[in-house]
Design an enzyme around this catalytic site. Structure first.
Site, PDB file in Angstrom:
ATOM      1  N   ASP A   5     -12.201  61.383 -48.358  1.00  0.00           N
ATOM      2  CA  ASP A   5     -11.739  62.724 -48.698  1.00  0.00           C
ATOM      3  C   ASP A   5     -11.226  62.685 -50.146  1.00  0.00           C
ATOM      4  O   ASP A   5     -11.021  61.605 -50.713  1.00  0.00           O
ATOM      5  CB  ASP A   5     -10.620  63.079 -47.708  1.00  0.00           C
ATOM      6  N   ASP A   7      -8.623  65.415 -52.042  1.00  0.00           N
ATOM      7  CA  ASP A   7      -7.208  65.774 -52.212  1.00  0.00           C
ATOM      8  C   ASP A   7      -6.343  65.134 -51.121  1.00  0.00           C
ATOM      9  O   ASP A   7      -6.613  65.287 -49.933  1.00  0.00           O
ATOM     10  CB  ASP A   7      -7.037  67.303 -52.163  1.00  0.00           C
TER      11      ASP A   7
HETATM   12 MG    MG Z   1      -7.261  65.856 -48.050  1.00  0.00          MG
END
Ligand code: MG
Ligand code: ZN
Length: 158
Positions: A5, A7
């Site tokens: 992922d 952020d």
């Molecule tokens: Mg995230």
């Protein structure tokens, strides 16, 4: 292959969207952790939801500029992303917005040699690991299973 992922995993989460390169702040040790994955021979795939592109809160130009900054920040530590899969869609409009697994399946389709059982998904939200789990991958949820990406990579490379 390791699915990361963005952020909250590579860079700090912010209110709203990271829509300016200067708002992209790498998490401590994240770039070095990616380099360790690179050095191990694992392919590193970024999988990220960017619904702001559907709502207009994020322009395509901003997405590209922030992505370029991310690559620069990684390169500073000698790290690279081998592939990026991004969902630009709104909720309920596609089969790829996490927690759906379309981003993961697209990347797997491009790497037929990659066995899901030997892949892993790492993220800071349950929706990051749900699709990886559904495909039979190992999962590591940051803040729950491990503290941060560096710790996750320690486990994956053990
Ligand atoms: Mg995230
Ligand atoms: Zn999508």
């Amino acid at each position: 292959m390791v699915f990361l992922d963005r952020d909250g995993t590579l860079n700090e989460r912010v209110e709203g969207y990271v829509d300016r390169p200067d708002d992209l702040r790498m998490l401590p040790g994240a770039a070095a952790a990616v380099r360790r994955l690179n050095d191990s021979g694992a392919r590193v795939v970024l999988v990220t939801n960017q619904r702001g592109l559907a709502t207009g809160r994020l322009t395509p130009e901003a997405w590209l500029a922030v992505s370029a900054r991310l690559e620069e920040e990684l390169a500073r530590e000698g790290a690279v992303l081998d592939h990026v899969e991004m969902c630009p869609h709104a909720d309920g409009q596609c089969d790829c917005r996490k927690p759906l697994d379309g981003l993961f399946r697209r990347a797997l389709a491009l790497a037929p040699w990659a066995e899901p059982s030997r892949c892993a998904g790492v993220g800071d939200m349950p929706s990051d690991v749900t699709p990886a789990d559904g495909l039979g991958m190992r999962t590591l949820l940051l803040g729950t299973d491990v503290d941060d990406l560096a710790s996750a990579v320690d486990l994956l490379l053990r």
